[in-house]
Design a protein around this motif. Structure first.
Motif, PDB file in Angstrom:
ATOM      1  N   ALA A   1       0.832  -1.207   0.000  1.00 47.86           N
ATOM      2  CA  ALA A   1       0.000   0.000   0.000  1.00 47.86           C
ATOM      3  C   ALA A   1       0.867   1.258   0.000  1.00 47.86           C
ATOM      4  O   ALA A   1       0.579   2.226  -0.707  1.00 47.86           O
ATOM      5  N   GLU A   2       1.951   1.241   0.778  1.00 46.73           N
ATOM      6  CA  GLU A   2       2.855   2.402   0.823  1.00 46.73           C
ATOM      7  C   GLU A   2       3.542   2.590  -0.520  1.00 46.73           C
ATOM      8  O   GLU A   2       3.750   3.724  -0.971  1.00 46.73           O
ATOM      9  N   ILE A   3       3.913   1.492  -1.160  1.00 52.16           N
ATOM     10  CA  ILE A   3       4.540   1.594  -2.487  1.00 52.16           C
ATOM     11  C   ILE A   3       3.544   2.179  -3.478  1.00 52.16           C
ATOM     12  O   ILE A   3       3.896   3.029  -4.306  1.00 52.16           O
ATOM     13  N   GLY A   4       2.279   1.723  -3.399  1.00 47.37           N
ATOM     14  CA  GLY A   4       1.251   2.256  -4.293  1.00 47.37           C
ATOM     15  C   GLY A   4       1.074   3.748  -4.128  1.00 47.37           C
ATOM     16  O   GLY A   4       0.945   4.476  -5.122  1.00 47.37           O
ATOM     17  N   GLU A   5       1.082   4.225  -2.885  1.00 49.05           N
ATOM     18  CA  GLU A   5       0.961   5.666  -2.640  1.00 49.05           C
ATOM     19  C   GLU A   5       2.160   6.408  -3.215  1.00 49.05           C
ATOM     20  O   GLU A   5       2.025   7.482  -3.785  1.00 49.05           O
ATOM     21  N   ARG A   6       3.350   5.820  -3.073  1.00 49.59           N
ATOM     22  CA  ARG A   6       4.573   6.453  -3.590  1.00 49.59           C
ATOM     23  C   ARG A   6       4.540   6.573  -5.115  1.00 49.59           C
ATOM     24  O   ARG A   6       4.980   7.575  -5.678  1.00 49.59           O
ATOM     25  N   LEU A   7       4.013   5.544  -5.780  1.00 42.85           N
ATOM     26  CA  LEU A   7       4.038   5.511  -7.240  1.00 42.85           C
ATOM     27  C   LEU A   7       2.739   5.997  -7.884  1.00 42.85           C
ATOM     28  O   LEU A   7       2.657   6.090  -9.104  1.00 42.85           O
TER      29      LEU A   7
END
Length: 296
Positions: free
Chosen positions: A264-270
């Motif tokens: 989820a954090e990676i999705g927010e970053r990208l």
């Protein structure tokens, strides 16, 4: 005497009418996960991990899958805690911190690693317990103010590590405890005044099956071969395969396994969904695994 039930039977019995319920994400409903036999827990864990990565974080179904995985695998904490049986007076604390290690392992485990979850989780659990001992054994005199601060820092670090899914920064700890960064740093430096007893110190004694006296030392409980040594050859083989990935694929791998961010954090970053990250990650790991098999 109740007989051990095969996993397939257990799945049928626990599925009930909730199998398609959105609250469980299509997973079987398990009323009391702690009572599941270890063998069934291993089989069910694979099913729950496979579904967990497809569920949106923050949903009831994701929470159900994650909590059930924790409850089903609490026996791993009890298993790991046995090696510290010479500290029976601290067993309640040992179980608590061991459970934190189990939760970290669940949040970071990927079925694509092709290793049993038990093999992956036990080092996390034991490591958390050892950290607890390091944080509660003083070797030199330290002012009481710093001793009390150290306890607060240890609790704050463990709490934030679970919430953030990574080790917290000094600034984050300071904000959580409403302290200045200088005070936190002072407390962390004071923590270096801990040390454990000599590894040669006798820790336990008893009799074996033949009646002979057996003595063990602390080294018998804390010594372990670093599993990373076996990965050196794999890393060398993996390097040229990583070079074939595009920039986004390499970035996702770095964020997931280097910085240990959640999907989820990676999705927010990208700027993409957690499900999209999951698919990209799965596709990339499959390519790398296939490349390694060709190399072998």
């Amino acid at each position: 005497m109740s007989m051990h039930r095969p996993s397939a039977t257990l799945l049928r019995e626990t599925a009930g009418t909730s199998d398609g319920d959105a609250r469980t994400g299509g997973l079987p409903w398990i009323e009391d996960a702690e009572k599941i036999a270890p063998k069934d827990a291993r089989d069910l864990s694979k099913l729950f991990f496979d579904r967990l990565r497809e569920l949106e974080e923050g949903t009831h179904a994701h929470q159900y899958a994650r909590n059930t995985l924790i409850e089903m695998n609490l026996s791993l904490v009890a298993f790991a805690a046995r090696r510290f049986r010479n500290r029976a007076d601290q067993m309640e604390d040992i179980i608590q911190v061991g459970t934190i290690g189990l939760i970290k392992a669940i949040d970071r485990f990927e079925l694509s690693r092709e290793v049993e979850f038990t093999t992956f989780a036990v080092p996390y659990i034991v490591g958390e317990i050892k950290r607890f001992f390091r944080d509660t054994t003083w070797a030199v005199h330290v002012p009481r103010r710093l001793q009390e601060l150290r306890v607060e820092l240890a609790k704050a670090k463990d709490h934030l590590a679970v919430v953030l899914d990574r080790d917290p920064t000094v600034g984050e700890i300071a904000k959580h405890l409403e302290l200045t960064e200088e005070e936190v740093i002072e407390g962390l430096i004071a923590s270096n005044g801990y040390n454990s007893d000599s590894l040669d110190l006798p820790a336990d004694s008893g009799a074996d099956n033949r009646g002979s006296t057996k003595t063990t030392s602390l080294a018998d409980f804390v010594g372990a071969v670093d599993p990373a040594m076996e990965l050196i050859e794999d890393f060398h083989s993996l390097a040229p395969l990583l070079a074939t990935l595009d920039d986004r694929e390499r970035l996702i791998l770095e964020l997931r396994f280097g910085q240990e961010l959640t999907q989820a954090e990676i999705g927010e970053r990208l700027g993409i969904s957690q499900m999209h990250v999951s698919r990209l990650l799965s596709r990339t790991l499959t390519r790398l695994r296939a490349g390694l098999l060709v190399e072998e």
